[in-house]
Write a protein that holds these residues in place. Structure first.
Motif, mmCIF file in Angstrom:
data_model
loop_
_atom_site.group_PDB
_atom_site.id
_atom_site.type_symbol
_atom_site.label_atom_id
_atom_site.label_comp_id
_atom_site.label_asym_id
_atom_site.label_seq_id
_atom_site.Cartn_x
_atom_site.Cartn_y
_atom_site.Cartn_z
ATOM 1 N N ILE A 5 69.378 100.627 48.973
ATOM 2 C CA ILE A 5 70.198 99.783 48.111
ATOM 3 C C ILE A 5 69.309 99.230 47.014
ATOM 4 N N GLU A 6 69.675 99.423 45.791
ATOM 5 C CA GLU A 6 68.910 98.914 44.668
ATOM 6 C C GLU A 6 69.460 97.553 44.245
ATOM 7 N N ILE A 7 68.549 96.650 43.917
ATOM 8 C CA ILE A 7 68.957 95.336 43.446
ATOM 9 C C ILE A 7 68.016 94.907 42.332
ATOM 10 N N THR A 8 68.556 94.304 41.345
ATOM 11 C CA THR A 8 67.761 93.806 40.221
ATOM 12 C C THR A 8 67.320 92.385 40.519
ATOM 13 N N VAL A 9 66.048 92.131 40.384
ATOM 14 C CA VAL A 9 65.519 90.784 40.606
ATOM 15 C C VAL A 9 64.982 90.230 39.295
ATOM 16 N N TYR A 10 64.874 88.921 39.256
ATOM 17 C CA TYR A 10 64.544 88.245 38.004
ATOM 18 C C TYR A 10 63.439 87.214 38.219
ATOM 19 N N ARG A 11 62.638 87.020 37.199
ATOM 20 C CA ARG A 11 61.714 85.902 37.162
ATOM 21 C C ARG A 11 62.497 84.645 36.791
ATOM 22 N N LEU A 12 61.914 83.508 37.075
ATOM 23 C CA LEU A 12 62.616 82.249 36.816
ATOM 24 C C LEU A 12 63.074 82.144 35.373
ATOM 25 N N GLU A 13 62.203 82.493 34.442
ATOM 26 C CA GLU A 13 62.530 82.326 33.020
ATOM 27 C C GLU A 13 63.625 83.272 32.547
ATOM 28 N N GLU A 14 63.969 84.258 33.373
ATOM 29 C CA GLU A 14 65.018 85.204 33.007
ATOM 30 C C GLU A 14 66.390 84.785 33.520
ATOM 31 N N LEU A 15 66.450 83.742 34.331
ATOM 32 C CA LEU A 15 67.706 83.317 34.934
ATOM 33 C C LEU A 15 68.519 82.446 33.992
ATOM 34 N N SER A 16 69.827 82.396 34.267
ATOM 35 C CA SER A 16 70.687 81.445 33.554
ATOM 36 C C SER A 16 70.342 80.029 33.990
ATOM 37 N N ASP A 17 70.834 79.049 33.272
ATOM 38 C CA ASP A 17 70.542 77.657 33.617
ATOM 39 C C ASP A 17 71.018 77.319 35.023
ATOM 40 N N ALA A 18 72.237 77.775 35.380
ATOM 41 C CA ALA A 18 72.783 77.474 36.703
ATOM 42 C C ALA A 18 71.952 78.140 37.796
ATOM 43 N N ALA A 19 71.577 79.405 37.581
ATOM 44 C CA ALA A 19 70.770 80.121 38.582
ATOM 45 C C ALA A 19 69.378 79.503 38.685
ATOM 46 N N ARG A 20 68.848 79.043 37.560
ATOM 47 C CA ARG A 20 67.531 78.408 37.575
ATOM 48 C C ARG A 20 67.563 77.123 38.399
ATOM 49 N N ASP A 21 68.656 76.387 38.289
ATOM 50 C CA ASP A 21 68.798 75.171 39.096
ATOM 51 C C ASP A 21 68.811 75.508 40.582
ATOM 52 N N LYS A 22 69.472 76.610 40.962
ATOM 53 C CA LYS A 22 69.490 77.016 42.366
ATOM 54 C C LYS A 22 68.091 77.419 42.843
ATOM 55 N N ALA A 23 67.351 78.083 41.977
ATOM 56 C CA ALA A 23 65.997 78.479 42.331
ATOM 57 C C ALA A 23 65.116 77.252 42.539
ATOM 58 N N ARG A 24 65.268 76.261 41.681
ATOM 59 C CA ARG A 24 64.501 75.017 41.835
ATOM 60 C C ARG A 24 64.884 74.309 43.133
ATOM 61 N N ALA A 25 66.179 74.319 43.447
ATOM 62 C CA ALA A 25 66.634 73.661 44.678
ATOM 63 C C ALA A 25 66.028 74.341 45.896
ATOM 64 N N TRP A 26 65.914 75.670 45.858
ATOM 65 C CA TRP A 26 65.269 76.376 46.971
ATOM 66 C C TRP A 26 63.831 75.896 47.135
ATOM 67 N N TYR A 27 63.120 75.777 46.041
ATOM 68 C CA TYR A 27 61.714 75.366 46.139
ATOM 69 C C TYR A 27 61.596 73.937 46.658
ATOM 70 N N ARG A 28 62.437 73.041 46.167
ATOM 71 C CA ARG A 28 62.348 71.642 46.587
ATOM 72 C C ARG A 28 62.679 71.481 48.070
ATOM 73 N N GLU A 29 63.557 72.329 48.588
ATOM 74 C CA GLU A 29 63.951 72.208 49.993
ATOM 75 C C GLU A 29 62.874 72.709 50.941
#
Length: 214
Positions: A5-29
Protein backbone atom coordinates in the motif's frame (compact mmCIF):
# COMPACT_ATOMS: atom_id res chain seq x y z
CA UNK A 1 -1.83 -12.62 0.66
CA UNK A 2 0.32 -9.60 1.35
CA UNK A 3 -0.07 -6.42 -0.62
CA UNK A 4 1.85 -3.17 -0.93
CA UNK A 5 0.00 0.00 0.00
CA UNK A 6 1.49 3.32 -1.01
CA UNK A 7 0.93 6.40 1.12
CA UNK A 8 2.18 9.93 0.74
CA UNK A 9 3.78 11.41 3.83
CA UNK A 10 4.56 15.02 4.56
CA UNK A 11 7.00 17.11 6.54
CA UNK A 12 5.49 19.51 9.04
CA UNK A 13 6.02 22.55 6.83
CA UNK A 14 4.11 20.85 4.01
CA UNK A 15 0.93 20.34 6.03
CA UNK A 16 -2.17 22.51 6.08
CA UNK A 17 -2.73 24.67 9.15
CA UNK A 18 -5.30 22.24 10.58
CA UNK A 19 -3.06 19.20 9.99
CA UNK A 20 -0.10 21.06 11.46
CA UNK A 21 -2.10 21.69 14.63
CA UNK A 22 -2.81 17.95 14.89
CA UNK A 23 0.88 17.18 14.46
CA UNK A 24 1.76 19.62 17.23
CA UNK A 25 -0.89 18.07 19.48
CA UNK A 26 0.68 14.65 18.93
CA UNK A 27 4.06 15.96 20.02
CA UNK A 28 2.71 17.76 23.09
CA UNK A 29 0.86 14.64 24.24
CA UNK A 30 3.78 12.23 24.03
CA UNK A 31 6.82 13.82 22.49
CA UNK A 32 8.20 15.61 25.53
CA UNK A 33 11.38 14.16 26.98
CA UNK A 34 10.97 12.83 30.51
CA UNK A 35 13.74 15.11 31.68
CA UNK A 36 12.48 18.38 30.18
CA UNK A 37 12.56 19.98 33.64
CA UNK A 38 16.15 19.00 34.50
CA UNK A 39 17.55 22.46 33.75
CA UNK A 40 14.96 24.04 36.09
CA UNK A 41 15.84 21.55 38.83
CA UNK A 42 19.55 22.29 38.41
CA UNK A 43 18.92 26.01 38.66
CA UNK A 44 16.78 25.49 41.75
CA UNK A 45 19.51 23.46 43.42
CA UNK A 46 21.95 26.32 42.86
CA UNK A 47 19.45 28.81 44.29
CA UNK A 48 18.78 26.55 47.27
CA UNK A 49 22.50 26.23 48.07
CA UNK A 50 22.94 30.01 48.00
CA UNK A 51 20.00 30.56 50.35
CA UNK A 52 21.18 27.97 52.88
CA UNK A 53 19.03 24.99 51.91
CA UNK A 54 20.47 21.50 51.99
CA UNK A 55 18.00 19.56 49.86
CA UNK A 56 17.26 16.01 50.94
CA UNK A 57 17.84 13.25 48.39
CA UNK A 58 16.19 9.95 47.55
CA UNK A 59 17.34 6.81 45.74
CA UNK A 60 15.97 6.33 42.22
CA UNK A 61 16.29 3.07 40.33
CA UNK A 62 17.60 3.25 36.76
CA UNK A 63 16.47 1.23 33.75
CA UNK A 64 19.77 -0.65 33.66
CA UNK A 65 19.35 -1.85 37.23
CA UNK A 66 21.54 0.70 38.97
CA UNK A 67 20.54 3.55 41.25
CA UNK A 68 21.28 7.22 41.68
CA UNK A 69 20.52 9.92 44.19
CA UNK A 70 18.11 12.68 43.20
CA UNK A 71 16.96 15.74 45.15
CA UNK A 72 13.57 15.53 46.86
CA UNK A 73 11.73 17.88 44.52
CA UNK A 74 8.25 17.23 43.17
CA UNK A 75 5.65 19.10 41.14
CA UNK A 76 2.34 18.61 39.41
CA UNK A 77 0.93 20.90 36.77
CA UNK A 78 -0.15 22.90 35.08
CA UNK A 79 -3.88 22.93 34.70
CA UNK A 80 -5.67 22.12 37.95
CA UNK A 81 -6.35 23.87 41.20
CA UNK A 82 -3.93 22.47 43.73
CA UNK A 83 -1.08 22.03 41.26
CA UNK A 84 2.28 23.23 42.48
CA UNK A 85 5.78 22.29 43.59
CA UNK A 86 7.36 21.27 46.86
CA UNK A 87 10.65 19.99 48.23
CA UNK A 88 12.26 18.46 51.29
CA UNK A 89 15.19 20.25 52.86
CA UNK A 90 17.17 21.32 55.87
CA UNK A 91 17.71 25.05 56.19
CA UNK A 92 20.30 27.05 58.11
CA UNK A 93 21.72 30.55 57.87
CA UNK A 94 24.05 31.11 54.92
CA UNK A 95 26.32 34.12 55.18
CA UNK A 96 26.08 36.59 52.30
CA UNK A 97 22.97 35.01 50.76
CA UNK A 98 21.31 38.32 49.70
CA UNK A 99 24.47 39.46 47.92
CA UNK A 100 25.16 36.08 46.33
CA UNK A 101 21.61 35.62 45.06
CA UNK A 102 21.77 39.04 43.39
CA UNK A 103 24.99 38.03 41.70
CA UNK A 104 23.46 34.74 40.58
CA UNK A 105 20.08 36.12 39.45
CA UNK A 106 20.39 39.91 39.16
CA UNK A 107 16.94 40.41 37.58
CA UNK A 108 14.91 38.08 39.81
CA UNK A 109 13.36 40.39 42.40
CA UNK A 110 11.34 37.58 43.97
CA UNK A 111 14.48 35.66 44.88
CA UNK A 112 15.99 38.90 46.22
CA UNK A 113 12.92 39.38 48.42
CA UNK A 114 13.06 35.81 49.76
CA UNK A 115 16.78 36.12 50.56
CA UNK A 116 16.21 39.46 52.30
CA UNK A 117 13.35 38.03 54.36
CA UNK A 118 15.48 35.10 55.54
CA UNK A 119 18.37 37.42 56.34
CA UNK A 120 16.16 39.78 58.35
CA UNK A 121 14.61 37.10 60.55
CA UNK A 122 17.98 35.44 61.09
CA UNK A 123 19.49 38.75 62.18
CA UNK A 124 16.77 39.18 64.80
CA UNK A 125 17.63 35.71 66.12
CA UNK A 126 21.43 36.05 66.01
CA UNK A 127 21.61 33.77 62.95
CA UNK A 128 20.65 30.72 65.03
CA UNK A 129 17.49 29.59 63.22
CA UNK A 130 17.21 26.26 61.47
CA UNK A 131 14.32 24.50 59.77
CA UNK A 132 13.30 21.22 58.21
CA UNK A 133 10.72 20.79 55.45
CA UNK A 134 9.14 17.40 54.75
CA UNK A 135 6.58 16.45 52.13
CA UNK A 136 3.26 15.12 53.37
CA UNK A 137 0.10 13.91 51.66
CA UNK A 138 -0.56 12.89 48.08
CA UNK A 139 -0.32 16.28 46.37
CA UNK A 140 2.61 18.47 45.42
CA UNK A 141 2.34 22.15 46.29
CA UNK A 142 3.75 24.50 48.90
CA UNK A 143 1.16 23.58 51.54
CA UNK A 144 2.20 19.92 51.31
CA UNK A 145 5.43 20.88 53.08
CA UNK A 146 5.42 20.31 56.84
CA UNK A 147 7.95 22.86 58.12
CA UNK A 148 9.42 22.92 61.62
CA UNK A 149 11.59 25.79 62.86
CA UNK A 150 13.98 25.81 65.81
CA UNK A 151 16.54 28.15 67.33
CA UNK A 152 19.91 26.71 68.31
CA UNK A 153 20.75 29.12 71.12
CA UNK A 154 23.57 28.25 73.54
CA UNK A 155 21.64 30.15 76.25
CA UNK A 156 18.30 28.48 75.40
CA UNK A 157 16.86 31.77 74.21
CA UNK A 158 13.50 31.46 72.46
CA UNK A 159 13.08 32.55 68.86
CA UNK A 160 11.33 35.86 68.23
CA UNK A 161 7.56 35.77 67.94
CA UNK A 162 7.55 36.10 64.15
CA UNK A 163 10.46 33.77 63.40
CA UNK A 164 8.57 30.56 62.66
CA UNK A 165 6.04 32.30 60.43
CA UNK A 166 8.73 34.19 58.49
CA UNK A 167 10.81 31.08 57.79
CA UNK A 168 7.77 29.05 56.76
CA UNK A 169 6.52 31.82 54.48
CA UNK A 170 9.92 32.17 52.83
CA UNK A 171 10.25 28.44 52.12
CA UNK A 172 6.73 28.25 50.73
CA UNK A 173 7.38 31.33 48.61
CA UNK A 174 10.44 29.54 47.26
CA UNK A 175 8.26 26.54 46.32
CA UNK A 176 5.92 28.93 44.48
CA UNK A 177 8.90 30.46 42.70
CA UNK A 178 10.04 26.98 41.61
CA UNK A 179 6.59 26.19 40.25
CA UNK A 180 6.59 29.43 38.24
CA UNK A 181 9.95 28.49 36.69
CA UNK A 182 8.64 25.04 35.77
CA UNK A 183 5.48 26.49 34.25
CA UNK A 184 7.47 29.05 32.28
CA UNK A 185 9.79 26.36 30.91
CA UNK A 186 6.87 24.11 29.98
CA UNK A 187 5.07 26.96 28.20
CA UNK A 188 8.23 27.77 26.26
CA UNK A 189 8.91 24.16 25.23
CA UNK A 190 5.28 23.61 24.20
CA UNK A 191 5.02 26.84 22.19
CA UNK A 192 4.31 26.47 18.47
CA UNK A 193 7.73 27.77 17.43
CA UNK A 194 9.72 25.41 19.65
CA UNK A 195 7.49 22.42 18.89
CA UNK A 196 7.86 23.07 15.16
CA UNK A 197 11.64 23.31 15.47
CA UNK A 198 11.80 20.02 17.36
CA UNK A 199 9.53 18.15 14.95
CA UNK A 200 11.51 19.39 11.95
CA UNK A 201 14.88 18.64 13.57
CA UNK A 202 13.80 15.05 14.28
CA UNK A 203 12.56 14.52 10.75
CA UNK A 204 9.10 13.33 11.76
CA UNK A 205 6.63 12.73 8.94
CA UNK A 206 2.83 12.78 8.90
CA UNK A 207 -0.17 11.85 6.82
CA UNK A 208 -2.04 14.60 5.04
CA UNK A 209 -4.41 14.83 8.02
CA UNK A 210 -1.54 15.40 10.44
CA UNK A 211 -1.28 11.91 11.99
CA UNK A 212 2.24 10.78 12.83
CA UNK A 213 3.66 8.34 10.30
CA UNK A 214 7.38 8.07 10.89
Amino acid sequence: MSEVIEITVYRLEELSDAARDKARAWYREGGFDDDWYDAVYEDFQSVAEILGLNLKTRTVRLMGGGTRREPCIWFRGFWSQGDGACFETFYAYRKGAPRRIREYAPQDTELHRIADALQAVQRRNFYQLGAEATHRGHYYHEYCMAISVERDSPTWQDMTADAEEKIIDALRDLARWLYCQLEREFDYLSSDDVVDETIIANGYTFTEAGRRFG
